[in-house]
Design a protein around this motif. Sequence first.
Motif, PDB file in Angstrom:
ATOM      1  N   UNK A 227      -9.213  -6.632   7.183  1.00 21.80           N
ATOM      2  CA  UNK A 227      -8.203  -7.304   7.997  1.00 21.80           C
ATOM      3  C   UNK A 227      -8.120  -8.797   7.635  1.00 21.80           C
ATOM      4  N   UNK A 228      -9.279  -9.412   7.355  1.00 20.40           N
ATOM      5  CA  UNK A 228      -9.281 -10.819   6.934  1.00 20.40           C
ATOM      6  C   UNK A 228      -8.552 -10.989   5.600  1.00 20.40           C
ATOM      7  N   UNK A 229      -8.698 -10.015   4.709  1.00 22.99           N
ATOM      8  CA  UNK A 229      -8.001 -10.051   3.419  1.00 22.99           C
ATOM      9  C   UNK A 229      -6.489 -10.031   3.656  1.00 22.99           C
ATOM     10  N   UNK A 230      -6.043  -9.187   4.578  1.00 18.82           N
ATOM     11  CA  UNK A 230      -4.610  -9.100   4.913  1.00 18.82           C
ATOM     12  C   UNK A 230      -4.096 -10.414   5.483  1.00 18.82           C
ATOM     13  N   UNK A 231      -4.879 -11.006   6.406  1.00 19.64           N
ATOM     14  CA  UNK A 231      -4.460 -12.282   7.019  1.00 19.64           C
ATOM     15  C   UNK A 231      -4.353 -13.387   5.973  1.00 19.64           C
ATOM     16  N   UNK A 232      -5.316 -13.429   5.066  1.00 12.67           N
ATOM     17  CA  UNK A 232      -5.304 -14.437   4.004  1.00 12.67           C
ATOM     18  C   UNK A 232      -4.079 -14.262   3.112  1.00 12.67           C
ATOM     19  N   UNK A 233      -3.740 -13.016   2.820  1.00  8.33           N
ATOM     20  CA  UNK A 233      -2.577 -12.726   1.982  1.00  8.33           C
ATOM     21  C   UNK A 233      -1.296 -13.216   2.650  1.00  8.33           C
ATOM     22  N   UNK A 234      -1.145 -12.919   3.931  1.00  7.32           N
ATOM     23  CA  UNK A 234       0.077 -13.304   4.640  1.00  7.32           C
ATOM     24  C   UNK A 234       0.172 -14.816   4.862  1.00  7.32           C
ATOM     25  N   UNK A 235      -0.962 -15.487   4.864  1.00  5.45           N
ATOM     26  CA  UNK A 235      -0.927 -16.949   4.994  1.00  5.45           C
ATOM     27  C   UNK A 235      -0.962 -17.628   3.621  1.00  5.45           C
ATOM     28  N   UNK A 236      -0.749 -16.812   2.575  1.00  2.00           N
ATOM     29  CA  UNK A 236      -0.613 -17.280   1.188  1.00  2.00           C
ATOM     30  C   UNK A 236      -1.855 -17.999   0.674  1.00  2.00           C
ATOM     31  N   UNK A 237      -3.014 -17.516   1.083  1.00  2.00           N
ATOM     32  CA  UNK A 237      -4.274 -18.027   0.548  1.00  2.00           C
ATOM     33  C   UNK A 237      -4.685 -17.139  -0.626  1.00  2.00           C
ATOM     34  N   UNK A 238      -4.805 -17.728  -1.802  1.00  2.00           N
ATOM     35  CA  UNK A 238      -5.154 -16.974  -3.008  1.00  2.00           C
ATOM     36  C   UNK A 238      -6.659 -16.719  -3.025  1.00  2.00           C
ATOM     37  N   UNK A 239      -7.045 -15.463  -2.898  1.00  2.00           N
ATOM     38  CA  UNK A 239      -8.467 -15.118  -2.900  1.00  2.00           C
ATOM     39  C   UNK A 239      -8.979 -14.828  -4.302  1.00  2.00           C
ATOM     40  N   UNK A 240      -8.081 -14.356  -5.161  1.00  2.00           N
ATOM     41  CA  UNK A 240      -8.492 -13.984  -6.519  1.00  2.00           C
ATOM     42  C   UNK A 240      -7.750 -14.877  -7.507  1.00  2.00           C
ATOM     43  N   UNK A 241      -8.436 -15.931  -7.932  1.00  2.00           N
ATOM     44  CA  UNK A 241      -7.836 -16.895  -8.862  1.00  2.00           C
ATOM     45  C   UNK A 241      -8.947 -17.692  -9.525  1.00  2.00           C
ATOM     46  N   UNK A 242      -8.688 -18.186 -10.728  1.00  2.00           N
ATOM     47  CA  UNK A 242      -9.663 -19.011 -11.430  1.00  2.00           C
ATOM     48  C   UNK A 242      -9.905 -20.328 -10.691  1.00  2.00           C
ATOM     49  N   UNK A 243     -10.974 -21.017 -11.070  1.00  2.64           N
ATOM     50  CA  UNK A 243     -11.157 -22.383 -10.601  1.00  2.64           C
ATOM     51  C   UNK A 243     -10.005 -23.229 -11.141  1.00  2.64           C
ATOM     52  N   UNK A 244      -9.725 -24.337 -10.490  1.00  3.44           N
ATOM     53  CA  UNK A 244      -8.511 -25.106 -10.807  1.00  3.44           C
ATOM     54  C   UNK A 244      -8.467 -25.560 -12.267  1.00  3.44           C
ATOM     55  N   UNK A 245      -9.563 -26.114 -12.773  1.00  6.45           N
ATOM     56  CA  UNK A 245      -9.598 -26.610 -14.153  1.00  6.45           C
ATOM     57  C   UNK A 245      -9.410 -25.465 -15.152  1.00  6.45           C
ATOM     58  N   UNK A 246     -10.097 -24.355 -14.891  1.00  5.21           N
ATOM     59  CA  UNK A 246     -10.008 -23.212 -15.795  1.00  5.21           C
ATOM     60  C   UNK A 246      -8.600 -22.608 -15.756  1.00  5.21           C
ATOM     61  N   UNK A 247      -8.002 -22.595 -14.569  1.00  8.59           N
ATOM     62  CA  UNK A 247      -6.657 -22.042 -14.428  1.00  8.59           C
ATOM     63  C   UNK A 247      -5.652 -22.804 -15.298  1.00  8.59           C
ATOM     64  N   UNK A 248      -5.762 -24.125 -15.351  1.00  4.66           N
ATOM     65  CA  UNK A 248      -4.845 -24.928 -16.166  1.00  4.66           C
ATOM     66  C   UNK A 248      -5.021 -24.619 -17.653  1.00  4.66           C
ATOM     67  N   UNK A 249      -6.272 -24.421 -18.065  1.00  6.91           N
ATOM     68  CA  UNK A 249      -6.539 -24.084 -19.468  1.00  6.91           C
ATOM     69  C   UNK A 249      -6.050 -22.667 -19.788  1.00  6.91           C
TER      70      UNK A 249
END
Length: 386
Positions: free
Chosen positions: A278-300
Amino acid sequence: MKKGRNELLEEEEKILAPYAVGSKKPGEREYPEPEHPYRLPFQRDRDRIIHSHAFKRLEYKTQVFVYSEGDHFRNRLTHTLEVAGISKTISKVLGLNEDLSETIALAHDLGHSPFGHAGQEALSELMRGKGGFEHNKQSLRVVQKLERRYPEFPGLNLCGETLLGIMKHGGDYETSELLDVRRDMGPSLEAMVVDSSDEITYSAHDLEDGLESGLFKLFDVKELKIWKRIEDSLPKNIPSDKDSISRSAGRVLLNLMVSDLIDSIENRLQQYSIHSREDVSKAFHSQKKLVQFTEEFYLEFKELKSFLFGKLYRHPEVSRMSERGKETIFLLFKHFESHPESIPESYRNREEEEGRMRIICDYIAGMTDRYAIEKLKREGILWFPY
């Protein structure tokens, strides 16, 4: 000691994190079936996908290079197996349901057309205003309707959570109870992991295949920020030839991306206090990215994807192959429109229900590259060398 279903469920419950999808709540199958005595629901789904005709055909569907270009380049099947392996690794470390992740990964490209993204573009153009075509939507259609292995029901009758995982957010799916559930619940963490594993996998293997094919050079890649990370992690005694470096670079990059993603997911789960599905669903609807690289790595990583788009996917040689694939699909589609007798009876039986355009689209989307080329020749439409 022999383990039955209850023992297996108990063992799973001890291993899984509270935010994982357990096999006790796999989501109902559309057509009720008795549970298997020793295979859990997502294991059954996985096996049904592996034994499907659509899965077998992935071997001769293009990833980037058509099958005639060489035996060692990735095809749609090897890509799918790599995505499944990466998804299982990430899920195991994070306490997610490995069986569910693997199953979603194995199904994610079942609806892909021949000739890679060029084939999808061709079918999308041909089906504009007629219901459209998109390979994720087609994957769902394959497992729900087009596979015919079981006399008791159409499709593979997969679990609800498996179907939800195959669906991509924002896809143009037909309105249904399943779509309502997907909008309400959002994707599971297992499904999100598969999406990221897909990107990770094709980025690493396309870098490797691009170098090995010679479509871009090592000095091109060295301009990328992420190459410094790769270079620092390469074995010290690696031979200096192109093939050794390209294969090692792909492997190292894969490890770097998976490691960064796992660390980032773990931090985000703590940051957003994720303790349940249920927490995963709430995070999704509030547009919180749970599965993503760290910020620096994401840019690279973003820079790497842009590089591959310009240097590989839009390379004149790849574009030449893509245009031939698109032309093949256009010619086949127009031929079947005016010669429906050339379409197999199993498809023609659905024409009254779904219309000729849709059954032609289903037929062509299910073809392998080589079958499409052979069909073109056998029908006497046109021939040109591949």
